[in-house]
Design an enzyme around this catalytic site. Structure first.
Site, PDB file in Angstrom:
ATOM      1  CG  ASP A  35      -2.162   0.871   1.013  1.00 52.49           C
ATOM      2  OD1 ASP A  35      -3.262   0.301   0.853  1.00 52.49           O
ATOM      3  OD2 ASP A  35      -2.039   2.119   0.988  1.00 52.49           O
ATOM      4  N   GLY A  80     -13.312   6.979  -2.974  1.00 54.38           N
ATOM      5  CA  GLY A  80     -14.081   7.353  -1.794  1.00 54.38           C
ATOM      6  C   GLY A  80     -15.558   7.324  -2.142  1.00 54.38           C
ATOM      7  CB  CYS A 121     -19.031   3.668 -10.427  1.00 52.77           C
ATOM      8  SG  CYS A 121     -19.531   4.265  -8.814  1.00 52.77           S
ATOM      9  CE1 TYR A 150     -13.488   4.287  -7.805  1.00 54.88           C
ATOM     10  CE2 TYR A 150     -15.828   3.941  -8.218  1.00 54.88           C
ATOM     11  CZ  TYR A 150     -14.649   3.545  -7.622  1.00 54.88           C
ATOM     12  OH  TYR A 150     -14.624   2.412  -6.848  1.00 54.88           O
ATOM     13  CE  LYS A 154     -12.682   1.116  -9.362  1.00 60.17           C
ATOM     14  NZ  LYS A 154     -11.503   0.431  -8.812  1.00 60.17           N
ATOM     15  CG  ASN A 179     -22.368   1.768  -1.625  1.00 60.64           C
ATOM     16  OD1 ASN A 179     -21.523   2.186  -0.839  1.00 60.64           O
ATOM     17  ND2 ASN A 179     -23.167   2.550  -2.322  1.00 60.64           N
ATOM     18  CE  LYS A 193     -17.545   3.724  -1.908  1.00 54.23           C
ATOM     19  NZ  LYS A 193     -18.004   2.899  -2.997  1.00 54.23           N
ATOM     20  CE  LYS A 201     -23.214  12.791   7.774  1.00 56.56           C
ATOM     21  NZ  LYS A 201     -23.930  13.197   6.568  1.00 56.56           N
ATOM     22  CD  GLN A 221     -30.276  10.007  -1.777  1.00 57.05           C
ATOM     23  OE1 GLN A 221     -31.425  10.364  -1.554  1.00 57.05           O
ATOM     24  NE2 GLN A 221     -29.236  10.659  -1.273  1.00 57.05           N
TER      25      GLN A 221
END
Ligand code: NAD
Length: 324
Positions: A35, A80, A121, A150, A154, A179, A193, A201, A221
């Site tokens: 990494d 992200g 995506c 993004y 991909k 996801n 995400k 939160k 959504q």
């Protein structure tokens, strides 16, 4: 005793860390974890793997880490949640050099197999305007109109992986993740995400006693969210198979963001006050995974219930926040 030398690129990140944890359970595997982040920032670290800090955009580095490697798993990318990818399109596309250099180094060193972590995506955006999305089939990536930045990276890297098989015989596998969430992932800082963001939160609201939280958009959504253990199982099944086309690795338990908040409120036993930010980055209106192909191949599909995966994720994030 070693039978397989395995490289995990992006091992300091969320999915890479969980994958290394799985791979080292088999004592015949010798795992090299790589990494770009300093080791102190890796989400998980294991005695059973050799850990190297290296920038895989540089082909001298991909040459070095693929030497003697039988299997490559590429989980490395600059990525992200929506807030990050909508505002960092060029940076997201720069990850193309990671996969390109890894593929080329792997085939020159005679690696047998290569896994590429793709994404939902890649799917055509015009099919994702309805929150009641019935599920995106693998063929829905074409005609191409993926997420800007993004998603294009991909889709390009998927194709390049395919051509490395066609032209050079390198066995490539492509998983389209939907996801992914779970403990030991990003939950703050701007790259998180929706599941991790909502858990954080609500945990912060509970810890502080202030019930106000911000929700991006009107909360209607829809998405499906895949628990990390299902993602790891899907990767292993795909890598162990002869299937060479891109494959959805995603849950088809679709919920709206408001329903996601309802579930986490239930787990936390805490009601929040929802403030909707209609100018926040939103992404597509509705996205779900069609799992007919994965079921037909493996008689399995991601099956961890959202409430169960979120319970583990919320508890981990709550504990992390309680430490500070
Ligand atoms: P993550 O950000 O937690 O992990 C990615 C890792 O790659 C990070 O640790 C990062 O430091 C590393 N990296 C970035 N640039 C690098 C470089 N130049 N050299 C070496 N390492 C580098 O992300 P994740 O959630 O673990 O995602 C892993 C892969 O799965 C990515 O390719 C991502 O696009 C894909 N994916 C993830 C999701 C999801 O929901 N998490 C969904 C679809 C696809």
């Amino acid at each position: 005793m070693t039978q397989k030398r395995i490289l995990v690129a992006g091992a300091g990140g969320f999915i890479g860390g969980w994958l290394v944890n799985e791979l080292i359970k088999d004592s015949r595997n010798e795992v090299l974890s790589v990494d770009i982040k300093p080791k102190s920032e890796w989400y998980q670290s294991f005695m059973g793997a050799t850990e190297v800090v290296s920038d895989l955009r540089d082909n001298r580095n991909t040459d070095e880490v693929t030497e003697g490697i039988d299997e490559v798993y590429n989980l490395a990318a600059d990525m992200g949640g929506m807030g990050f990818i909508e505002n960092n399109k060029a940076l997201c596309m720069m990850s193309v050099s990671i996969n390109t250099n890894l593929l080329d180094s792997a085939r020159r060193h005679g690696s047998n197999k290569f896994f590429y972590a793709s994404s939902a995506c890649v799917y055509n955006q015009s099919l994702q305007k309805d929150p009641k999305n019935l599920g995106l089939r693998e063929s829905d990536a074409y005609p191409a109109d993926p997420e800007d930045g993004y998603g294009w990276e991909k889709l390009f890297s998927e194709r390049m992986s395919r051509h490395f098989y066609e032209d050079f015989g390198l066995e490539t596998r492509v998983g389209r993740f939907h996801n992914v969430y779970g403990p030991y992932g990003t939950y703050d800082g701007g790259r998180e995400k929706a599941p991790a963001a909502i858990c954080r939160k609500i945990a912060q609201a509970k810890l502080s006693g202030n019930p106000d939280i911000e929700i991006w958009g009107d909360g209607e959504q829809s998405r499906s969210f895949t628990y990390i253990e299902d993602t790891i199982k899907g990767i292993n099944l795909l890598m162990g198979s002869n299937f060479r086309d891109p494959l959805n690795i995603g849950s088809n338990e679709m919920v709206t963001i408001n329903q996601l908040v309802d579930i986490v409120e239930g787990i936390a036993s805490f009601k929040v006050k929802r403030n909707y930010n209609l100018s926040a980055p939103l992404g597509v209106r509705g996205r779900n995974s069609d799992n007919e192909l994965i079921k037909s191949l493996f008689n399995w599909q991601p099956d961890v219930r959202l409430v169960d995966g979120l319970t583990k994720t919320y508890e981990w994030i709550y504990q992390e926040l309680s430490k500070s």
